[in-house]
Design a protein around this motif. Structure first.
Motif, short mmCIF file in Angstrom:
data_model
loop_
_atom_site.label_atom_id
_atom_site.label_comp_id
_atom_site.label_asym_id
_atom_site.label_seq_id
_atom_site.Cartn_x
_atom_site.Cartn_y
_atom_site.Cartn_z
N CYS A 103 0.86 -1.19 0.00
CA CYS A 103 0.00 0.00 0.00
C CYS A 103 0.89 1.24 0.00
O CYS A 103 0.79 2.09 -0.88
CB CYS A 103 -0.90 -0.03 1.23
N ARG A 127 3.34 -1.48 -7.71
CA ARG A 127 2.48 -0.39 -7.30
C ARG A 127 2.72 -0.11 -5.83
O ARG A 127 2.70 -1.01 -4.99
CB ARG A 127 1.02 -0.77 -7.53
N GLU A 165 0.46 6.90 -6.82
CA GLU A 165 -0.64 7.88 -6.73
C GLU A 165 -0.13 9.31 -6.63
O GLU A 165 0.92 9.58 -6.06
CB GLU A 165 -1.49 7.53 -5.49
N GLN A 183 -1.68 7.21 -10.64
CA GLN A 183 -2.94 6.76 -10.06
C GLN A 183 -3.69 7.94 -9.45
O GLN A 183 -3.11 8.75 -8.75
CB GLN A 183 -2.65 5.72 -8.96
N GLY A 185 -6.59 8.34 -6.87
CA GLY A 185 -7.26 7.51 -5.87
C GLY A 185 -8.75 7.79 -5.81
O GLY A 185 -9.24 8.81 -6.31
N ALA A 186 -9.44 6.86 -5.16
CA ALA A 186 -10.89 6.93 -5.05
C ALA A 186 -11.35 8.28 -4.47
O ALA A 186 -12.34 8.86 -4.92
CB ALA A 186 -11.38 5.79 -4.18
N ARG A 187 -10.61 8.76 -3.50
CA ARG A 187 -11.03 10.00 -2.82
C ARG A 187 -10.84 11.24 -3.69
O ARG A 187 -11.29 12.32 -3.35
CB ARG A 187 -10.28 10.13 -1.49
N LYS A 208 -9.33 5.51 -10.25
CA LYS A 208 -10.14 4.66 -9.37
C LYS A 208 -11.56 5.19 -9.23
O LYS A 208 -11.78 6.41 -9.30
CB LYS A 208 -9.46 4.57 -8.01
N ARG A 239 -12.69 -0.62 -7.18
CA ARG A 239 -12.05 -0.95 -5.90
C ARG A 239 -13.04 -1.06 -4.76
O ARG A 239 -12.68 -0.94 -3.60
CB ARG A 239 -10.97 0.09 -5.60
N HIS A 274 -8.62 -3.47 -1.79
CA HIS A 274 -9.30 -2.41 -1.05
C HIS A 274 -10.76 -2.72 -0.82
O HIS A 274 -11.36 -2.25 0.15
CB HIS A 274 -9.10 -1.05 -1.74
N GLU A 300 -2.43 -5.79 -3.17
CA GLU A 300 -1.47 -5.31 -2.19
C GLU A 300 -0.76 -6.49 -1.53
O GLU A 300 -1.41 -7.46 -1.11
CB GLU A 300 -2.17 -4.43 -1.13
N ASP A 311 -2.79 -0.52 5.54
CA ASP A 311 -3.54 -1.59 4.88
C ASP A 311 -2.96 -2.99 5.07
O ASP A 311 -3.10 -3.86 4.18
CB ASP A 311 -3.72 -1.28 3.38
C1 PEP Z 1 -4.52 2.69 -2.59
O1 PEP Z 1 -4.54 2.35 -3.78
O2 PEP Z 1 -3.65 2.33 -1.78
C2 PEP Z 1 -5.65 3.50 -2.13
C3 PEP Z 1 -5.55 4.41 -1.18
O3 PEP Z 1 -6.77 3.15 -2.76
P1 PEP Z 1 -8.20 3.85 -2.90
O4 PEP Z 1 -7.96 5.19 -3.47
O5 PEP Z 1 -8.92 2.92 -3.83
O6 PEP Z 1 -8.80 3.87 -1.52
#
Ligand code: PEP
Ligand code: MN
Length: 339
Positions: A103, A127, A165, A183, A185-187, A208, A239, A274, A300, A311
């Motif tokens: 992670c 990654r 990321e 990357q 990220g989801a957020r 993501k 994810r 995730h 991961e 993680d």
């Molecule tokens: C990650 O890829 O480690 C991560 C933080 O993922 P996500 O943005 O999907 O929560």
């Protein structure tokens, strides 16, 4: 709106249509498809323009209004699946692409150990996060540029390509100096300033799905990046999404794979780690995605999950990772794919 040109179209006819589009104040993007050249007309008020304006031009086969709010990402604009090519690796082709790593990049020793095991088991990408968005703002947020340097060293030693990321527009150039794929990220899926910034560097983007984003919102975000960079080099990554159920960290949205295949030409990568939140679900979640037509996986891994900085609970030990890779290779074969 998209303008599909005839198979017999020539360069002059294409230029004439482009000039007309631009004279109306819109932008264009062109897809040189196997069958047709397609011109996308981009702008917020294309709905006000009569399709007949373009139908009158020679070389135009048909003019279509795209119903979806995402255009460049849609199959209307580009019918053949996109294969994102990076460092000699193809994402979206017959071969599934495996991305593995910790992670967070914690140390050179930890990352190199992960890189070796990833490579030995057929991964093509390493990654790891150097800039980390976290569920809690008070948790470890990564080693920053030192982490990027460690990633670059691991790439040099193993030949694996690097996915990492980026969390802020100001750091896009810095991260792009070290990463082969950026990357989001989801957020940050709907952080439009960040999407604009990544669309301006020549790197493929792994986008993501947001924790609570609809598929339409996700594809609009992809579309926004495509609009900025002029190349179809966005890779979608599901994810898990937030639902009422807390028995897994997120609800595994594996059903999006066939849905996306009907909506977009972009490749799809699955992140079982995730979604699962627990290492013991990861192998089965990975297998589901492979059976369901994913173009690749992110998993991961960690040399010592119990002591991982982030993680750890969802990270595979090296032996679990090796076993998972063997199992998914069999599934890939069953669905006509390779790893
Ligand atoms: C990650 O890829 O480690 C991560 C933080 O993922 P996500 O943005 O999907 O929560
Ligand atoms: Mn993580």
């Amino acid at each position: 709106m998209i303008i599909e040109m005839k198979k017999t179209v020539d360069g002059k006819e294409i230029q004439a249509v482009i000039a007309k589009v631009e004279s109306l104040g819109f932008e264009v993007q062109i897809n040189n498809g196997k069958e047709h050249v397609v011109i996308a007309v981009l702008g917020s008020d294309t709905g006000d323009v009569d399709t007949q304006v373009f139908e009158a031009f020679s070389g135009v086969e048909q003019v279509l209004r795209i119903q979806n709010p995402f255009k460049l990402a849609s199959l209307d604009f580009k019918k053949d699946p996109t294969i994102v090519k990076v460092g000699g690796i193809e994402i979206g082709g017959n071969e599934l692409v495996i991305m593995a790593g910790p992670c967070s990049v914690e140390s050179e020793e930890q990352l190199l150990a992960c890189a070796k095991i990833a490579k030995a088991n057929g991964a093509k990408f390493l990654r790891g996060g150097a800039f980390k968005p976290r569920s809690s703002p008070f948790a470890f947020q990564g080693l920053g540029e030192d982490g990027l340097k460690i990633l670059a060293k691991a790439r040099e030693k193993t030949g694996l390509l690097v996915v990492t990321e980026v969390v802020s527009p100001e750091e896009v150039k810095l991260v792009a100096n070290y990463a082969d794929i950026l990357q989001i990220g989801a957020r940050n899926m709907q952080n439009y300033r960040l999407l604009e910034a990544v669309s301006k560097v020549k790197r493929p983007i792994l986008l993501k799905r947001g924790l609570s984003a609809t598929i339409e919102e996700w594809l609009m975000a992809a579309d926004y990046i495509l609009r900025g960079n002029g190349e179809p080099n966005v890779i979608l990554c599901h994810r898990g999404i937030r639902t009422f159920d807390s028995s897994t960290r997120f609800t595994y949205d594996v059903g999006v794979i066939p849905v996306l295949k009907r909506l977009t030409h972009l490749p799809i990568i699955s992140d079982p780690s995730h979604a699962a939140g627990k290492f013991y679900y990861v192998a089965d979640f990975a297998k589901m995605a492979v059976a369901g037509g994913t173009d690749g996986l992110i998993m991961e891994i960690h040399p010592d999950p119990q002591n991982a900085i982030s993680d750890g609970a969802q990270s595979l030990t090296f032996s679990d990772f090796s076993r998972t890779m063997k199992e998914i290779k069999n599934i890939a074969k069953a669905v006509g794919r390779k790893i």
